[in-house]
Design a protein around this motif. Structure first.
Motif, PDB file in Angstrom:
ATOM      1  N   ASP A   3     -14.397 -21.443 -25.543  1.00 36.29           N
ATOM      2  CA  ASP A   3     -13.147 -21.749 -26.231  1.00 36.29           C
ATOM      3  C   ASP A   3     -12.981 -23.238 -26.501  1.00 36.29           C
ATOM      4  O   ASP A   3     -12.101 -23.627 -27.263  1.00 36.29           O
ATOM      5  N   ILE A   4     -13.747 -24.062 -25.860  1.00 33.82           N
ATOM      6  CA  ILE A   4     -13.603 -25.509 -26.021  1.00 33.82           C
ATOM      7  C   ILE A   4     -14.075 -25.913 -27.416  1.00 33.82           C
ATOM      8  O   ILE A   4     -15.186 -25.592 -27.829  1.00 33.82           O
ATOM      9  N   ILE A   5     -13.194 -26.627 -28.129  1.00 33.32           N
ATOM     10  CA  ILE A   5     -13.532 -27.070 -29.484  1.00 33.32           C
ATOM     11  C   ILE A   5     -13.426 -28.590 -29.601  1.00 33.32           C
ATOM     12  O   ILE A   5     -14.357 -29.251 -30.063  1.00 33.32           O
ATOM     13  N   LYS A   6     -12.269 -29.153 -29.155  1.00 32.18           N
ATOM     14  CA  LYS A   6     -12.023 -30.598 -29.295  1.00 32.18           C
ATOM     15  C   LYS A   6     -12.180 -31.271 -27.937  1.00 32.18           C
ATOM     16  O   LYS A   6     -11.487 -30.893 -26.984  1.00 32.18           O
ATOM     17  N   VAL A   7     -13.060 -32.228 -27.838  1.00 29.28           N
ATOM     18  CA  VAL A   7     -13.314 -32.882 -26.556  1.00 29.28           C
ATOM     19  C   VAL A   7     -13.266 -34.401 -26.708  1.00 29.28           C
ATOM     20  O   VAL A   7     -13.387 -34.939 -27.813  1.00 29.28           O
ATOM     21  N   GLY A   8     -13.105 -35.053 -25.569  1.00 30.15           N
ATOM     22  CA  GLY A   8     -13.179 -36.503 -25.491  1.00 30.15           C
ATOM     23  C   GLY A   8     -14.248 -36.903 -24.492  1.00 30.15           C
ATOM     24  O   GLY A   8     -14.632 -36.103 -23.628  1.00 30.15           O
ATOM     25  N   ILE A   9     -14.714 -38.120 -24.606  1.00 32.84           N
ATOM     26  CA  ILE A   9     -15.727 -38.648 -23.682  1.00 32.84           C
ATOM     27  C   ILE A   9     -15.074 -39.722 -22.813  1.00 32.84           C
ATOM     28  O   ILE A   9     -14.379 -40.610 -23.325  1.00 32.84           O
ATOM     29  N   TRP A  10     -15.314 -39.622 -21.517  1.00 35.79           N
ATOM     30  CA  TRP A  10     -14.761 -40.575 -20.535  1.00 35.79           C
ATOM     31  C   TRP A  10     -15.881 -41.465 -20.023  1.00 35.79           C
ATOM     32  O   TRP A  10     -16.882 -40.978 -19.503  1.00 35.79           O
ATOM     33  N   ILE A  11     -15.704 -42.793 -20.179  1.00 33.52           N
ATOM     34  CA  ILE A  11     -16.718 -43.747 -19.730  1.00 33.52           C
ATOM     35  C   ILE A  11     -16.040 -44.787 -18.855  1.00 33.52           C
ATOM     36  O   ILE A  11     -15.157 -45.526 -19.323  1.00 33.52           O
ATOM     37  N   LEU A  77     -12.733 -32.717 -21.468  1.00 35.91           N
ATOM     38  CA  LEU A  77     -13.134 -34.101 -21.230  1.00 35.91           C
ATOM     39  C   LEU A  77     -14.523 -34.093 -20.601  1.00 35.91           C
ATOM     40  O   LEU A  77     -14.753 -33.449 -19.567  1.00 35.91           O
ATOM     41  N   VAL A  78     -15.447 -34.823 -21.221  1.00 38.82           N
ATOM     42  CA  VAL A  78     -16.830 -34.860 -20.769  1.00 38.82           C
ATOM     43  C   VAL A  78     -17.109 -36.221 -20.127  1.00 38.82           C
ATOM     44  O   VAL A  78     -16.740 -37.257 -20.689  1.00 38.82           O
ATOM     45  N   PHE A  79     -17.756 -36.219 -18.945  1.00 38.25           N
ATOM     46  CA  PHE A  79     -18.130 -37.468 -18.276  1.00 38.25           C
ATOM     47  C   PHE A  79     -19.464 -37.237 -17.567  1.00 38.25           C
ATOM     48  O   PHE A  79     -19.869 -36.093 -17.320  1.00 38.25           O
ATOM     49  N   SER A  80     -20.160 -38.343 -17.235  1.00 42.17           N
ATOM     50  CA  SER A  80     -21.521 -38.224 -16.712  1.00 42.17           C
ATOM     51  C   SER A  80     -21.549 -37.632 -15.311  1.00 42.17           C
ATOM     52  O   SER A  80     -22.361 -36.759 -15.016  1.00 42.17           O
ATOM     53  N   ARG A  81     -20.689 -38.111 -14.439  1.00 40.64           N
ATOM     54  CA  ARG A  81     -20.601 -37.570 -13.094  1.00 40.64           C
ATOM     55  C   ARG A  81     -19.199 -37.804 -12.544  1.00 40.64           C
ATOM     56  O   ARG A  81     -18.453 -38.646 -13.059  1.00 40.64           O
ATOM     57  N   ILE A 107     -15.513 -31.518 -17.650  1.00 40.22           N
ATOM     58  CA  ILE A 107     -16.933 -31.183 -17.672  1.00 40.22           C
ATOM     59  C   ILE A 107     -17.739 -32.365 -17.151  1.00 40.22           C
ATOM     60  O   ILE A 107     -17.722 -33.451 -17.760  1.00 40.22           O
ATOM     61  N   SER A 108     -18.381 -32.192 -15.976  1.00 39.06           N
ATOM     62  CA  SER A 108     -19.255 -33.208 -15.395  1.00 39.06           C
ATOM     63  C   SER A 108     -20.694 -32.836 -15.703  1.00 39.06           C
ATOM     64  O   SER A 108     -21.155 -31.734 -15.351  1.00 39.06           O
ATOM     65  N   LEU A 109     -21.434 -33.720 -16.354  1.00 47.12           N
ATOM     66  CA  LEU A 109     -22.800 -33.418 -16.770  1.00 47.12           C
ATOM     67  C   LEU A 109     -23.745 -33.317 -15.583  1.00 47.12           C
ATOM     68  O   LEU A 109     -24.597 -32.420 -15.528  1.00 47.12           O
ATOM     69  N   LEU A 122     -13.018 -25.346  -6.916  1.00 50.70           N
ATOM     70  CA  LEU A 122     -13.351 -25.587  -5.514  1.00 50.70           C
ATOM     71  C   LEU A 122     -14.409 -26.677  -5.399  1.00 50.70           C
ATOM     72  O   LEU A 122     -14.283 -27.598  -4.592  1.00 50.70           O
ATOM     73  N   PHE A 123     -15.425 -26.549  -6.216  1.00 52.46           N
ATOM     74  CA  PHE A 123     -16.487 -27.547  -6.182  1.00 52.46           C
ATOM     75  C   PHE A 123     -15.955 -28.931  -6.587  1.00 52.46           C
ATOM     76  O   PHE A 123     -16.337 -29.955  -6.027  1.00 52.46           O
ATOM     77  N   PHE A 124     -15.034 -28.929  -7.552  1.00 50.67           N
ATOM     78  CA  PHE A 124     -14.418 -30.188  -8.005  1.00 50.67           C
ATOM     79  C   PHE A 124     -13.669 -30.863  -6.850  1.00 50.67           C
ATOM     80  O   PHE A 124     -13.765 -32.075  -6.646  1.00 50.67           O
TER      81      PHE A 124
END
Length: 577
Positions: A3-11, A77-81, A107-109, A122-124
């Motif tokens: 369902d995810i369509i619009k995302v942002g990147i967190w740096i 929201l996508v970030f590396s870790r 979303i953590s890569l 839970l893992f988060f």
């Protein structure tokens, strides 16, 4: 995830070292590749370069990201870790709660976390706790290394204080700034004022390291800093929660190392002794900043302090003795200037033994005496234009007593020119001069403000009588049956009393302030009305005539008929006047 369509990147990269090892561009490219592989749409990038993960909630980029989530601008929201998002468990959970309410995903890569599922949440949470533990571990290692680095004389961050600089990780004197740093102590010992010191530095063209004008706060900080006497203190402060402010650490944690001095330890101790004394005086319990030059010194003959009222008059609450601020300050300055001139005459008439042993050289003696005379002349000449703080400092150093009685003012001075003009520093304490001299003056107390010798108006009569009886306006108001404001307006000639108040006014004055020609009927009518508080209308009713007729009688436009004249004579005979 579908369902995810619009995302942002967190740096977020907290340090320059991390920025070189793991560049923001590297994080961004990884995230873009992942987003393209999923077929999502990249809306924006949130960048927090050089920002610690300890707390990020107040940062503008964090607030922008949360607004976008709530408004539906992005739903992922996508970030590396996880550690790159934040290292504070509480804040990570707050962010996750916002995303959950908005039905958006984190979303953590690296950890492959998706908070839209219960196992992912839970893992988060577990990873958030681990991230905070890692941050605290790093912070503890850094804190443990600070005292070690301080003991080795290594920099702990931040620039060196004015007058010093870091060269090859060594704390050394800055040859360009050190003379100015020393001059600050010299000027303060001469003037004993932080604001005056700052003004003189600015007038001479000196500026701070950043090119700004010196302020009294800057001067105070530089005077108190121990590096000037050769002691550098490190590891003595720490930040509070959220780094809103810094506080002192316990003294046993301070690290004191030697450094090259710019002044002697004796000069530093003398300066800070003066500062300490000034602070004790200014912070004394119940002490307020003086508004008037002689506040705290003016006392009544009953030994109670006199305080200034709204009309700028010193007043004793018990004895009700008063004296105007302007009058007492004029008497004070006239006598102080006379005393200084007398000291100058005494000094000039002394023999060459004025300076013995330590200053036996004739040229030094002449230099000292000329400097003393110049100080006295300048002090007297500049008094009217002198800053209030300098005047007040002089008053504090020479005044022993200011007593005010009903008829006299008594002032006692104890004048020591070394203290008044700070000559002990300028001549290194190696001079002998006239001792502390005591002067006493008794002079006639001037008449109160606006105390008319020959009162004309009714208000002036009332004021003079009130002053003679040492009453307040509220006391006279009770006697006359009016308000205090009414008495004030009468005394200032803003208004005149109504005729109905004249009987009580005459009783208060013990005489009539009005004079009438009572050889004529018009004068007798006026005198009767004012002494009894009767208006023309009231008198008309008593005589059964029109009030305008009474006015005509008083103005001499006509005279009473024989019948009315008999009535008036009978009325005058019934009165007590």
């Amino acid at each position: 995830m579908e369902d995810i369509i619009k995302v942002g990147i967190w740096i977020r990269v907290s340090t320059d070292k991390q920025m070189s090892d793991e560049s923001p561009e590297h994080h961004e490219q990884r995230a873009i590749q992942y987003i393209n592989a999923k077929g999502w749409k990249l809306k924006t990038v949130y960048r927090l370069s050089g920002i610690s993960g300890k707390t990020i909630m107040e940062h503008s980029e964090t607030q922008r990201m949360l607004r976008d989530i709530r408004c539906g601008q992005i739903n992922g929201l996508v970030f590396s870790r996880l550690a790159r998002l934040a290292r504070n468990t509480r804040e990570l959970l707050e962010i996750a709660d916002v995303f959950r309410n908005a039905k958006a995903s984190l979303i953590s890569l690296s950890e492959n976390i998706d908070t839209s599922t219960p196992p992912g949440m839970l893992f988060f949470t577990v990873m958030s706790a681990l991230a905070e533990w890692e941050r605290e571990e790093i912070s503890a290692r850094v804190s443990e290394s600070v005292p070690v680095r301080a003991n080795l004389g290594k920099p702990l961050g931040g620039p060196a204080i004015f007058g010093y600089s870091w060269q090859n990780r060594k704390f050394v004197i800055n040859e360009a700034e050190a003379p100015i740093r020393k001059l600050i102590y010299d000027i303060f010992l001469r003037t004993r004022g932080k604001k005056t010191t700052a003004d003189e530095l600015n007038r001479l063209g000196y500026r701070t390291r950043r090119g700004a004008l010196f302020s009294d706060t800057t001067v105070d900080r530089l005077l108190k800093d121990t590096t000037a006497k050769g002691e550098r203190i490190a590891n003595y402060t720490k930040g509070t929660k959220g780094r809103k402010r810094t506080v002192l650490k316990p003294r046993n944690e301070w690290v004191i190392t030697k450094c090259p001095p710019v002044i002697s330890r004796q000069v530093w101790n003398k300066v800070n002794g003066i500062l300490g004394e000034q602070e004790r005086k200014s912070t004394r319990i119940g002490r307020r900043r003086s508004v008037y030059l002689l506040s705290g010194f003016v006392k009544c003959l009953c030994s109670k302090k006199m305080y200034v009222k709204g009309a700028k008059v010193y007043c004793c609450k018990s004895c009700r003795i008063k004296i105007a601020v302007g009058n007492i300050e004029e008497i004070y300055w006239k006598y102080l200037s006379d005393c200084l001139m007398n000291i100058k005459m005494l000094e000039s008439s002394r023999s060459s033994n004025i300076i013995q042993n330590k200053m036996a050289d004739e040229q030094v003696r002449i230099k000292y005496r000329d400097a003393l005379f110049t100080r006295i002349d300048d002090f007297i000449r500049d008094w009217n234009s002198m800053p209030f703080e300098r005047k007040r400092s002089a008053v504090d150093s020479v005044t022993k007593q200011v007593l005010v009685s009903e008829k006299e003012v008594r002032i006692i001075f104890s004048i020591n020119l070394l203290v008044l003009f700070h000559l002990d520093y300028e001549y290194g304490g190696n001079i002998q001069m006239l001792p502390c001299l005591r002067y006493e003056c008794i002079t006639k107390k001037p008449a109160p403000i606006c105390y008319p010798d020959a009162p004309v108006s009714i208000g002036e009569h009332i004021r003079k009588r009130r002053m003679e009886l040492q009453l307040f306006q509220k006391d006279v108001a009770k006697i006359c049956g009016v308000t205090e404001d009414c008495i004030a307006n009468w005394e200032k000639n803003r208004s005149t009393p109504q005729i109905i108040f004249y009987p009580k006014i005459i009783e208060f004055l013990a005489y009539s302030p009005l004079s009438f020609d009572e050889t004529k009927i018009s004068g007798r009518i006026k005198a009767y009305r004012y002494r009894n508080g009767i208006t023309s209308k009231m008198l008309g009713k008593l005589q059964n005539i029109d009030p305008s007729t009474v006015s005509d009688w008083e103005n001499g436009n006509c005279i009473p008929s024989p019948k009315n004249l008999l009535k008036l004579e009978a009325l005058f005979g019934q009165s007590s006047v």
